[in-house]
Design a protein around this motif. Structure first.
Motif, PDB file in Angstrom:
ATOM      1  N   LYS B  75       0.840  -1.207   0.000  1.00 33.43           N
ATOM      2  CA  LYS B  75       0.000   0.000   0.000  1.00 33.43           C
ATOM      3  C   LYS B  75       0.870   1.250   0.000  1.00 33.43           C
ATOM      4  CE  LYS B  75      -4.383  -1.531   1.839  1.00 33.43           C
ATOM      5  NZ  LYS B  75      -5.256  -1.660   3.012  1.00 33.43           N
ATOM      6  N   ALA B  76       1.948   1.236   0.785  1.00 33.42           N
ATOM      7  CA  ALA B  76       2.866   2.388   0.812  1.00 33.42           C
ATOM      8  C   ALA B  76       3.441   2.618  -0.583  1.00 33.42           C
ATOM      9  CB  ALA B  76       3.988   2.160   1.819  1.00 33.42           C
ATOM     10  N   TYR B  79       0.708   4.145  -2.724  1.00 29.59           N
ATOM     11  CA  TYR B  79       0.546   5.568  -2.406  1.00 29.59           C
ATOM     12  C   TYR B  79       1.661   6.394  -3.046  1.00 29.59           C
ATOM     13  CZ  TYR B  79      -3.098   4.756   1.157  1.00 29.59           C
ATOM     14  OH  TYR B  79      -4.251   4.419   1.808  1.00 29.59           O
ATOM     15  N   SER B  80       2.867   5.828  -3.072  1.00 31.02           N
ATOM     16  CA  SER B  80       4.018   6.582  -3.583  1.00 31.02           C
ATOM     17  C   SER B  80       3.891   6.840  -5.081  1.00 31.02           C
ATOM     18  CB  SER B  80       5.325   5.835  -3.288  1.00 31.02           C
ATOM     19  OG  SER B  80       5.501   4.766  -4.195  1.00 31.02           O
ATOM     20  N   LYS B  81       3.051   6.048  -5.751  1.00 31.00           N
ATOM     21  CA  LYS B  81       2.896   6.224  -7.199  1.00 31.00           C
ATOM     22  C   LYS B  81       1.874   7.302  -7.541  1.00 31.00           C
ATOM     23  CE  LYS B  81       3.862   1.349  -8.239  1.00 31.00           C
ATOM     24  NZ  LYS B  81       3.266   0.081  -8.672  1.00 31.00           N
ATOM     25  N   ILE B  82       1.109   7.750  -6.564  1.00 32.42           N
ATOM     26  CA  ILE B  82       0.057   8.740  -6.817  1.00 32.42           C
ATOM     27  C   ILE B  82       0.687  10.122  -7.010  1.00 32.42           C
ATOM     28  CG2 ILE B  82      -2.014   9.855  -5.888  1.00 32.42           C
ATOM     29  CD1 ILE B  82      -2.537   7.276  -4.305  1.00 32.42           C
ATOM     30  N   LYS B  83       0.142  10.865  -7.953  1.00 34.02           N
ATOM     31  CA  LYS B  83       0.663  12.202  -8.256  1.00 34.02           C
ATOM     32  C   LYS B  83       0.529  13.124  -7.053  1.00 34.02           C
ATOM     33  CE  LYS B  83       0.116  15.645 -11.977  1.00 34.02           C
ATOM     34  NZ  LYS B  83      -0.286  16.855 -11.263  1.00 34.02           N
ATOM     35  N   ASP B  84       1.546  13.975  -6.850  1.00 36.36           N
ATOM     36  CA  ASP B  84       1.547  14.981  -5.785  1.00 36.36           C
ATOM     37  C   ASP B  84       1.475  14.392  -4.377  1.00 36.36           C
ATOM     38  OD1 ASP B  84      -0.387  17.317  -7.768  1.00 36.36           O
ATOM     39  OD2 ASP B  84       1.791  17.061  -7.578  1.00 36.36           O
ATOM     40  N   VAL B  85       1.988  13.182  -4.239  1.00 36.98           N
ATOM     41  CA  VAL B  85       2.090  12.580  -2.904  1.00 36.98           C
ATOM     42  C   VAL B  85       3.553  12.567  -2.487  1.00 36.98           C
ATOM     43  CG1 VAL B  85       2.049  10.332  -1.727  1.00 36.98           C
ATOM     44  CG2 VAL B  85       0.004  11.165  -2.859  1.00 36.98           C
ATOM     45  N   ILE B  86       3.797  12.939  -1.242  1.00 32.12           N
ATOM     46  CA  ILE B  86       5.130  12.774  -0.669  1.00 32.12           C
ATOM     47  C   ILE B  86       5.014  11.692   0.405  1.00 32.12           C
ATOM     48  CG2 ILE B  86       7.040  13.833   0.596  1.00 32.12           C
ATOM     49  CD1 ILE B  86       6.075  16.555  -0.394  1.00 32.12           C
ATOM     50  N   ILE B  87       5.794  10.634   0.274  1.00 27.17           N
ATOM     51  CA  ILE B  87       5.828   9.601   1.320  1.00 27.17           C
ATOM     52  C   ILE B  87       6.956   9.974   2.282  1.00 27.17           C
ATOM     53  CG2 ILE B  87       6.267   7.170   1.846  1.00 27.17           C
ATOM     54  CD1 ILE B  87       3.697   7.445   0.371  1.00 27.17           C
ATOM     55  N   VAL B  88       6.642  10.007   3.560  1.00 29.65           N
ATOM     56  CA  VAL B  88       7.656  10.312   4.570  1.00 29.65           C
ATOM     57  C   VAL B  88       7.790   9.086   5.470  1.00 29.65           C
ATOM     58  CG1 VAL B  88       8.306  11.843   6.445  1.00 29.65           C
ATOM     59  CG2 VAL B  88       7.054  12.749   4.485  1.00 29.65           C
ATOM     60  N   SER B 101       7.656  -4.637  -5.049  1.00 27.73           N
ATOM     61  CA  SER B 101       8.572  -3.496  -5.102  1.00 27.73           C
ATOM     62  C   SER B 101       8.884  -3.017  -3.688  1.00 27.73           C
ATOM     63  CB  SER B 101       7.933  -2.372  -5.926  1.00 27.73           C
ATOM     64  OG  SER B 101       8.820  -1.290  -6.081  1.00 27.73           O
ATOM     65  N   SER B 102       9.663  -1.945  -3.619  1.00 25.14           N
ATOM     66  CA  SER B 102       9.980  -1.347  -2.332  1.00 25.14           C
ATOM     67  C   SER B 102       9.953   0.162  -2.516  1.00 25.14           C
ATOM     68  CB  SER B 102      11.363  -1.780  -1.866  1.00 25.14           C
ATOM     69  OG  SER B 102      12.356  -1.183  -2.694  1.00 25.14           O
ATOM     70  N   PRO B 302      -8.605   5.504   0.957  1.00 25.92           N
ATOM     71  CA  PRO B 302      -8.528   4.040   1.107  1.00 25.92           C
ATOM     72  C   PRO B 302      -8.087   3.374  -0.192  1.00 25.92           C
ATOM     73  CG  PRO B 302     -10.818   4.773   0.977  1.00 25.92           C
ATOM     74  CD  PRO B 302      -9.987   6.008   1.005  1.00 25.92           C
ATOM     75  N   LEU B 303      -7.305   2.314  -0.056  1.00 30.09           N
ATOM     76  CA  LEU B 303      -6.784   1.597  -1.220  1.00 30.09           C
ATOM     77  C   LEU B 303      -7.207   0.143  -1.144  1.00 30.09           C
ATOM     78  CD1 LEU B 303      -2.990   2.441  -1.648  1.00 30.09           C
ATOM     79  CD2 LEU B 303      -4.825   2.964  -3.234  1.00 30.09           C
TER      80      LEU B 303
END
Lengths: 69, 363
Positions: B75-76, B79-88, B101-102, B302-303
């Motif tokens: 899921k992380a 989420y990282s593939k979505i436009k304008d998302v920053i994963i922290v 993947s990672s 939600p995903l």
């Protein structure tokens, strides 16, 4: 991640304190530990103080170990 | 350094080793160190060769990154593939493999993935990037949970609109209880995690000697702490007097840190949750309380992931059994062959606190 070491409180600034780590002053959040004083040694985890060292208990621990010795 | 050097005194370490050898029972003894940091310290200071040969230290599931469910990683990644998302995220999550993947791989492909040392740093990232959605991977045990709770409260106080939390927080005593129900587990004592205990206190482990007759000792992370912890456990076992002893009394109080506990309770509710390699452990997870729903990525975005086919090699991965202390890393078919720190197959090798990583590095 549990790599926390006891650091000495140098200055208090509201919800934060300054500690010296590796020659640099670091800001640490003390919202979990509001009663710190300058000179206390605090355990810092991920930018937050989670507890402070009890010097008497530290001595007690070493005394127990020395007894075994 | 104060409160460190005294606990690394070589003479005292040696004399504790002698006492351990003296008090050690005839029969083989297995002790579980729950915490990843104990495993690392144990190896780093070369304590194994000081111990009797029939004393075995088994590593448990005390690495929060290692036990984060694969689905969480997937899921992380999504989420990282979505436009304008920053994963922290905390650093050690970066290389953990999901089913395909990672985060590290995604970052190489152009995703915005950033590392923080503290949950508090997510506030600044959200403020500095108002047009982006910042998703913080909230991974950790009870030591980290209050730091995330306080950051969450500050996010609400600042009325941030673009910061979301994705919780994979977990509770240690619940996992210990669950492990003890597995008949394959053969341990006589627990070395309990020192820093988790500063938060939850001594009382949190008292059910273990009461319910299971197993010895417990809360120990710090310096060599003397670990050696004294082991000595205390063996003495309890020898005298058949299981209880919870607090070796780390310079930092752990019987009641723990009440302020931290209150802060956790304000932000989170307890749920059942999946531990990678172990299964669903009842009442062992923390999720955001309903009143924080607008900061909860699982409510706001939600995903649902399609079923993914697992890589064949991953099927051979025995991280689960390593995390439960049932096998040592050497018994995994992938260890040191296709699974090494530079090419990890499973979480135990990825995290710097992972059992397999520690074994590979120091043995």
């Amino acid at each position: 991640m549990c790599l926390a070491i006891p650091l000495e409180v140098e200055k208090i600034e509201g919800d934060f304190v300054l500690v010296k780590a590796g020659g640099i002053l670091r800001r640490v959040n003390i919202q979990m530990l509001p009663d710190v004083k300058v000179g206390d040694f605090i355990l810092v985890h991920a930018g937050f103080a989670i507890e402070k060292i009890n010097p008497l208990k530290a001595k007690e621990t070493l005394d127990l170990i020395n007894e075994i010795h | 350094m104060r409160y460190i050097d005294e606990f690394r005194d070589k003479n005292l370490i040696r004399s504790l080793a002698q006492r351990i050898n003296q008090v050690m029972p005839q029969q083989p003894i297995n002790l579980m160190e729950v915490c990843g940091t104990h495993t690392m310290s144990f190896h780093r200071f070369g304590l194994k060769r000081l111990l009797p040969s029939h004393l075995r230290l088994v590593s448990g599931p005390g690495c929060p990154v290692c036990v984060s469910d694969e689905n969480y990683i997937d899921k992380a990644v999504a989420y990282s593939k979505i436009k304008d998302v920053i994963i922290v995220t905390f650093a050690d999550m970066l290389r953990v493999p999901g089913s395909r993947s990672s985060l590290e791989k995604q970052r190489a492909r152009g995703s915005d993935v950033r590392i923080v040392y503290s949950a508090w740093d997510t506030l600044r990232i959200a403020c500095d990037n108002p047009k982006k959605t910042v998703i913080f991977l909230s991974v950790g045990f009870e030591t980290t949970a209050p730091t995330i709770a306080l950051s969450l409260q500050e996010a609400r106080r600042k009325n941030l609109k673009n910061l979301l939390f994705f919780s994979s927080l977990k509770l240690i005593p619940a996992a210990m209880d669950y492990l003890l129900k597995d008949k394959r587990l053969n341990i006589q004592g627990f070395l309990c995690p020192g820093h988790v205990s500063t938060i939850i206190g001594v009382k949190s482990y008292e059910f273990i000697p009461k319910k299971y007759g197993i010895a417990c000792c809360i120990a710090g992370f310096e060599p003397l702490d670990i050696m004294q912890g082991i000595y205390v456990l063996l003495r309890q076992i020898r005298q058949d007097r299981p209880e919870v002893i607090n070796q780390y009394m310079r930092l752990v109080k019987r009641q723990g840190n009440k302020k931290a506990q209150a802060v956790i309770k304000k932000a989170f509710k307890i749920t059942d949750t999946k531990w990678r390699g172990i299964g669903c452990v009842p009442k062992s997870g923390l999720k955001l309380k309903n009143e924080f729903f607008r900061f909860d990525v699982e409510k706001v975005m939600p995903l649902k992931l399609r079923g993914e086919l697992k890589d064949k090699r991953l099927k051979l991965c025995r991280c689960g059994d390593v995390l439960k202390g049932i096998i040592q890393p050497l018994e995994c078919p992938l260890f040191a062959k296709s699974c090494k720190p530079q090419s990890p197959q499973g979480p135990c090798m990825v995290s710097s606190e992972g059992t397999c990583h520690a074994y590979y590095k120091y043995q």
